[in-house]
Design an enzyme around this catalytic site. Structure first.
Site, PDB file in Angstrom:
ATOM      1  N   ASP A 150      -1.032   6.062  -5.362  1.00  0.00           N
ATOM      2  CA  ASP A 150      -2.034   7.231  -5.642  1.00  0.00           C
ATOM      3  C   ASP A 150      -1.627   8.352  -6.637  1.00  0.00           C
ATOM      4  O   ASP A 150      -0.500   8.475  -6.470  1.00  0.00           O
ATOM      5  CB  ASP A 150      -2.644   7.768  -4.456  1.00  0.00           C
ATOM      6  CG  ASP A 150      -2.927   6.797  -3.416  1.00  0.00           C
ATOM      7  OD1 ASP A 150      -3.769   6.085  -3.776  1.00  0.00           O
ATOM      8  OD2 ASP A 150      -2.243   6.434  -2.423  1.00  0.00           O
ATOM      9  N   GLU A 193       0.982  -0.776  -4.915  1.00  0.00           N
ATOM     10  CA  GLU A 193      -0.091   0.439  -5.058  1.00  0.00           C
ATOM     11  C   GLU A 193       0.285   1.900  -4.877  1.00  0.00           C
ATOM     12  O   GLU A 193       1.234   2.113  -4.065  1.00  0.00           O
ATOM     13  CB  GLU A 193      -1.327  -0.051  -4.268  1.00  0.00           C
ATOM     14  CG  GLU A 193      -2.502   0.768  -4.331  1.00  0.00           C
ATOM     15  CD  GLU A 193      -2.769   1.902  -3.267  1.00  0.00           C
ATOM     16  OE1 GLU A 193      -3.838   2.591  -3.813  1.00  0.00           O
ATOM     17  OE2 GLU A 193      -1.864   2.413  -2.600  1.00  0.00           O
ATOM     18  N   GLU A 207      -3.974   4.146  -8.411  1.00  0.00           N
ATOM     19  CA  GLU A 207      -5.436   4.516  -8.096  1.00  0.00           C
ATOM     20  C   GLU A 207      -5.631   6.019  -8.517  1.00  0.00           C
ATOM     21  O   GLU A 207      -4.675   6.878  -8.161  1.00  0.00           O
ATOM     22  CB  GLU A 207      -5.452   4.430  -6.508  1.00  0.00           C
ATOM     23  CG  GLU A 207      -6.802   5.181  -5.993  1.00  0.00           C
ATOM     24  CD  GLU A 207      -7.156   5.225  -4.510  1.00  0.00           C
ATOM     25  OE1 GLU A 207      -6.418   4.392  -3.868  1.00  0.00           O
ATOM     26  OE2 GLU A 207      -8.189   5.665  -4.215  1.00  0.00           O
ATOM     27  N   HIS A 249       0.881  -1.292  -0.104  1.00  0.00           N
ATOM     28  CA  HIS A 249      -0.105  -0.039  -0.027  1.00  0.00           C
ATOM     29  C   HIS A 249       0.896   1.306   0.083  1.00  0.00           C
ATOM     30  O   HIS A 249       1.838   1.543   0.925  1.00  0.00           O
ATOM     31  CB  HIS A 249      -0.761   0.049   1.221  1.00  0.00           C
ATOM     32  CG  HIS A 249      -1.931   1.107   1.462  1.00  0.00           C
ATOM     33  ND1 HIS A 249      -2.022   1.943   2.387  1.00  0.00           N
ATOM     34  CD2 HIS A 249      -2.679   1.347   0.461  1.00  0.00           C
ATOM     35  CE1 HIS A 249      -3.010   2.501   2.037  1.00  0.00           C
ATOM     36  NE2 HIS A 249      -3.543   2.375   1.149  1.00  0.00           N
ATOM     37  N   ARG A 250       0.516   1.859  -1.063  1.00  0.00           N
ATOM     38  CA  ARG A 250       1.356   3.462  -1.039  1.00  0.00           C
ATOM     39  C   ARG A 250       2.990   3.023  -1.056  1.00  0.00           C
ATOM     40  O   ARG A 250       3.682   3.761  -0.503  1.00  0.00           O
ATOM     41  CB  ARG A 250       1.026   4.438  -0.160  1.00  0.00           C
ATOM     42  CG  ARG A 250      -0.613   4.713   0.045  1.00  0.00           C
ATOM     43  CD  ARG A 250      -0.836   5.700   1.063  1.00  0.00           C
ATOM     44  NE  ARG A 250      -2.080   5.672   1.490  1.00  0.00           N
ATOM     45  CZ  ARG A 250      -2.749   6.539   2.255  1.00  0.00           C
ATOM     46  NH1 ARG A 250      -2.296   7.264   3.133  1.00  0.00           N
ATOM     47  NH2 ARG A 250      -4.230   6.159   2.604  1.00  0.00           N
ATOM     48  N   ASP A 261       0.296  -1.903   4.547  1.00  0.00           N
ATOM     49  CA  ASP A 261       1.484  -0.910   4.541  1.00  0.00           C
ATOM     50  C   ASP A 261       2.582  -1.783   5.091  1.00  0.00           C
ATOM     51  O   ASP A 261       3.645  -1.239   4.932  1.00  0.00           O
ATOM     52  CB  ASP A 261       1.205   0.063   5.919  1.00  0.00           C
ATOM     53  CG  ASP A 261       0.105   0.949   5.421  1.00  0.00           C
ATOM     54  OD1 ASP A 261      -0.128   1.036   4.409  1.00  0.00           O
ATOM     55  OD2 ASP A 261      -0.646   1.204   6.501  1.00  0.00           O
ATOM     56  N   HIS A 295      -1.073  11.038  -2.162  1.00  0.00           N
ATOM     57  CA  HIS A 295      -2.362  10.280  -1.552  1.00  0.00           C
ATOM     58  C   HIS A 295      -3.160  11.640  -1.607  1.00  0.00           C
ATOM     59  O   HIS A 295      -4.403  11.671  -2.187  1.00  0.00           O
ATOM     60  CB  HIS A 295      -2.182   9.648  -0.405  1.00  0.00           C
ATOM     61  CG  HIS A 295      -3.526   9.013   0.039  1.00  0.00           C
ATOM     62  ND1 HIS A 295      -4.274  10.056   0.762  1.00  0.00           N
ATOM     63  CD2 HIS A 295      -4.421   7.921  -0.002  1.00  0.00           C
ATOM     64  CE1 HIS A 295      -5.429   9.272   1.385  1.00  0.00           C
ATOM     65  NE2 HIS A 295      -5.481   8.035   0.441  1.00  0.00           N
ATOM     66  N   LYS A 349      -6.838   9.300  -7.813  1.00  0.00           N
ATOM     67  CA  LYS A 349      -7.437   9.947  -6.888  1.00  0.00           C
ATOM     68  C   LYS A 349      -8.240  11.102  -7.214  1.00  0.00           C
ATOM     69  O   LYS A 349      -7.951  11.885  -8.304  1.00  0.00           O
ATOM     70  CB  LYS A 349      -6.461  10.399  -5.878  1.00  0.00           C
ATOM     71  CG  LYS A 349      -5.981   9.391  -4.758  1.00  0.00           C
ATOM     72  CD  LYS A 349      -6.978   9.078  -3.807  1.00  0.00           C
ATOM     73  CE  LYS A 349      -6.542   8.172  -2.833  1.00  0.00           C
ATOM     74  NZ  LYS A 349      -7.418   7.319  -2.435  1.00  0.00           N
TER      75      LYS A 349
END
Ligand code: G3P
Ligand code: CA
Length: 266
Positions: free
Chosen positions: A68, A66, A141, A39-40, A258, A81, A143
């Site tokens: 954003d 992943e 993603e 994540h991120r 994370d 993000h 955003k």
């Protein structure tokens, strides 16, 4: 029976019913090995959405990374993000009102740990270049697409430029934006991110529903229903190993975390 006893009996009955449904409907066949989505980048280990975080995710062998994406005032696709730079950099203001020249000067690492001082906000292009010769799939993603007209076309053009169309999944909380992306590029996998397990607006069969993990616990029918609709089920954002194990046991197909190193160890 007193009111308290009646309430306790009802609570016990509902809990047993809920647990029974989980046992009955859990997707046994698919439970063994959910994919890990870092994540991120790997937001628990390095400043989120930086190249440093992505390198950490890769170092822990996450098959999916992943990130954003937002857009600068002068049209650069950047990896961050929030719609503002306030939380994750030493600057202030909305991403969409700052030029790329202004964004690239910011320190996006020190807020996380002084060790990461000087880490910058990467462009989507930087990330695609970094992943070019790596085994991971990039989860992009989109955003706040309402701020960014034609962002889908722009992402597609960049993917074509880097020849990365077959190495990405595009996700969004915005169903309309995702539909637009899918219409433009039906061959690129998509994922609809949702906070609640219902209602789930339709997406094309074979695609992914990416749900906030409590939804899977709350609704014992969720994974079963989504699989019957032909969707893959990912959950976000799961950091506790016990919870990872439980969600894997319930049959989710992907765990967004994370801490990819914890998921790898399971
Ligand atoms: O996979 C969806 C996940 O990224 C959750 O959203 O807010 O962390 O970007 P967020
Ligand atoms: Ca995200």
């Amino acid at each position: 029976m007193t009111m308290i006893k009646k309430s306790a009996a009802l609570f016990f009955f509902l809990t047993a019913f809920w647990a029974g449904l989980h046992l009955l409907l859990r997707e046994k066949g698919r439970a063994s090995k959910p994919a890990i989505i870092a994540h991120r980048g790997a937001a628990g280990l390095a400043p989120e959405n930086t190249l440093a975080a992505i390198r950490v995710g890769l170092a822990h062998q996450a098959p999916y990374i992943e990130i954003d994406v937002q857009r600068s005032a002068d049209g650069m696709l950047v990896v961050i993000h929030d719609e503002t730079i306030d939380r994750t950099s030493n600057g202030r203001g909305p991403v969409r009102e700052l030029s790329w020249a202004e964004l690239r000067r910011l320190d996006a690492g020190s807020y996380f740990d002084p060790h990461f001082a000087g880490e910058t906000i990467p462009t989507l292009s930087d990330v695609l270049l970094l992943l070019q010769d790596k085994p991971a799939t990039l989860v992009i993603e989109i955003k706040d697409p309402h701020f960014y007209p034609d962002i889908s076309q722009q992402i597609l053009a960049l993917l074509a430029q880097h020849q990365m169309q077959e190495r990405v999944v595009v996700i969004s909380f915005d169903h309309a934006a995702l539909e637009t992306f899918h219409r433009l590029a039906p061959g690129i996998p998509i994922g609809l991110a949702v906070t609640k397990p219902w209602p789930i607006p339709p997406i094309a069969p074979g695609q992914t529903v990416d749900v906030f993990w409590p939804g899977v616990l709350l609704d014992p029918t969720f994974v079963y229903r989504m699989h019957r609709r032909g969707y893959t089920v990912w959950v976000w954002t799961v950091n506790a190993p016990a919870l990872m194990r439980l969600l894997a046991w319930l049959g989710v197909d992907g765990l967004t975390t994370d801490h990819p190193q914890r998921a790898s160890r399971l």
